[in-house]
Design a protein around this motif. Structure first.
Motif, mmCIF file in Angstrom:
data_model
loop_
_atom_site.group_PDB
_atom_site.id
_atom_site.type_symbol
_atom_site.label_atom_id
_atom_site.label_comp_id
_atom_site.label_asym_id
_atom_site.label_seq_id
_atom_site.Cartn_x
_atom_site.Cartn_y
_atom_site.Cartn_z
ATOM 1 N N UNK A 1 -38.780 13.143 14.957
ATOM 2 C CA UNK A 1 -39.762 12.101 15.243
ATOM 3 C C UNK A 1 -40.833 12.624 16.196
ATOM 4 N N UNK A 2 -42.087 12.428 15.844
ATOM 5 C CA UNK A 2 -43.195 12.833 16.704
ATOM 6 C C UNK A 2 -43.157 12.017 17.994
ATOM 7 N N UNK A 3 -43.131 12.688 19.134
ATOM 8 C CA UNK A 3 -42.914 11.993 20.401
ATOM 9 C C UNK A 3 -44.108 11.113 20.782
ATOM 10 N N UNK A 4 -45.311 11.514 20.422
ATOM 11 C CA UNK A 4 -46.471 10.682 20.738
ATOM 12 C C UNK A 4 -46.464 9.390 19.923
ATOM 13 N N UNK A 5 -46.081 9.515 18.654
ATOM 14 C CA UNK A 5 -45.964 8.317 17.814
ATOM 15 C C UNK A 5 -44.856 7.413 18.328
ATOM 16 N N UNK A 6 -43.747 8.020 18.758
ATOM 17 C CA UNK A 6 -42.628 7.257 19.316
ATOM 18 C C UNK A 6 -43.103 6.426 20.509
ATOM 19 N N UNK A 7 -43.834 7.066 21.421
ATOM 20 C CA UNK A 7 -44.313 6.373 22.616
ATOM 21 C C UNK A 7 -45.271 5.245 22.243
ATOM 22 N N UNK A 8 -46.126 5.478 21.247
ATOM 23 C CA UNK A 8 -47.090 4.463 20.816
ATOM 24 C C UNK A 8 -46.372 3.247 20.237
ATOM 25 N N UNK A 9 -45.391 3.478 19.369
ATOM 26 C CA UNK A 9 -44.643 2.379 18.762
ATOM 27 C C UNK A 9 -43.914 1.578 19.832
ATOM 28 N N UNK A 10 -43.248 2.258 20.738
ATOM 29 C CA UNK A 10 -42.499 1.563 21.781
ATOM 30 C C UNK A 10 -43.439 0.769 22.684
ATOM 31 N N UNK A 11 -44.621 1.307 22.948
ATOM 32 C CA UNK A 11 -45.537 0.590 23.827
ATOM 33 C C UNK A 11 -46.076 -0.676 23.166
ATOM 34 N N UNK A 12 -46.600 -0.542 21.943
ATOM 35 C CA UNK A 12 -47.181 -1.710 21.270
ATOM 36 C C UNK A 12 -46.115 -2.755 20.964
ATOM 37 N N UNK A 13 -45.005 -2.317 20.418
ATOM 38 C CA UNK A 13 -43.986 -3.254 19.949
ATOM 39 C C UNK A 13 -43.157 -3.865 21.070
ATOM 40 N N UNK A 14 -43.009 -3.145 22.172
ATOM 41 C CA UNK A 14 -42.098 -3.603 23.224
ATOM 42 C C UNK A 14 -42.782 -3.753 24.582
ATOM 43 N N UNK A 15 -43.284 -2.640 25.136
ATOM 44 C CA UNK A 15 -43.814 -2.689 26.502
ATOM 45 C C UNK A 15 -44.994 -3.639 26.624
#
Length: 270
Positions: free
Chosen positions: A134-148
């Motif tokens: 999993x691309x770590x930048x994409x991971x961070x983006x998904x977690x931020x928009x969807x959760x944080x």
């Protein structure tokens, strides 16, 4: 977590609605009259249909999203139906700061004087790939928009919601959030976190009688996100967002005042 996606709601909550009743809810005309409801991701998919539906049943709808042209189109649809005048609140949840969200709270207070509900619907899919790759930048983006960002916005708007007669915060989960599935990566993890967030908010507000938090799992629905996740699937085999709106109305209406800390699967066999 103690939530269930299929059992009736805990009777200790003094609720008159089971999950089955929420799924099959038949709304009375104007059952949302007098309410101000904010919908995130209101420009397309389930968010768009929820915004139109809330307006149709009497609510003043605040349309939050990142693409102004899409929000304007929804605004025009609401105006055409002769419903309460909506408002457009452009915001990119990926980039918005907490200070901007607090300013939004003050804007809503000054312009409308109340906020009765939030449908936290905005989300992105990210990659469908093994976590190992999993691309770590994409991971961070998904977690931020969807959760944080969802947490940030909810917290920023809580002062208004706590002043509401019956405040309702609805988060959007997924079958892969309730039961994490291989290859769904950050999306599944973000939705699992959303369910936990709703549960914790519920526990922490158990003595706040006018505020409730719940999750909706819409199930497989005919949206662009679903098409990207399942490109070989026939969209005609899926329910449309309009088909599942009963549950969305139920959790915003006063009929669900006693429903708290639940994850309601609108298509439990999905």
């Amino acid at each position: 977590m103690s939530n269930s996606t299929s059992s009736p709601v805990n009777q200790n909550n003094n609720s008159s609605l089971s999950h089955e009743q929420i799924r099959n809810f038949v709304a009375a005309d104007n059952c949302l009259a007098g309410k101000v409801i904010l919908v995130t991701g209101a420009g397309a998919g389930i968010g768009r249909v929820a915004a139109l539906t809330y307006a149709r049943f009497g609510a003043t709808v605040l349309l939050l999203g990142r693409t102004l042209s899409k929000l304007e189109a929804v605004y025009d649809e609401i105006e055409t139906m002769g419903a309460q005048q909506p408002a457009i609140l452009p915001m990119d949840l990926e980039k918005a700061s907490y200070d901007e969200m607090q300013k939004l709270e003050r804007l809503i207070d000054s312009e409308f004087g109340q906020l009765d509900g939030i449908l936290n619907n905005a989300a992105i899919l990210g990659n469908l790939t093994p976590l190992e790759m999993y691309d770590v930048d994409t991971f961070a983006k998904v977690m931020h928009i969807n959760c944080t960002a969802t947490f940030m916005l909810t917290q920023a708007l809580l002062p208004l919601l706590k002043d509401a007669k019956n405040g309702s915060i609805v988060f959007t989960s997924s079958s892969v959030g309730t039961h994490p599935r291989a290859f769904w990566g950050a999306y599944a993890l973000s939705k699992q976190a959303i369910e936990g967030m709703s549960d914790i908010f519920t526990q922490e507000t158990k003595n706040t009688t006018n505020l409730r938090f719940n999750c909706i799992n819409p199930g497989g629905t005919r949206t662009n996100m679903r098409a990207h996740a399942f490109p070989g699937e026939s969209p005609m085999s899926l329910k449309t967002p309009e088909d599942i709106m009963g549950g969305y109305i139920a959790l915003m209406s006063d009929e669900s005042i006693g429903v708290r800390g639940q994850v309601v699967a609108l298509q439990p066999k999905d």
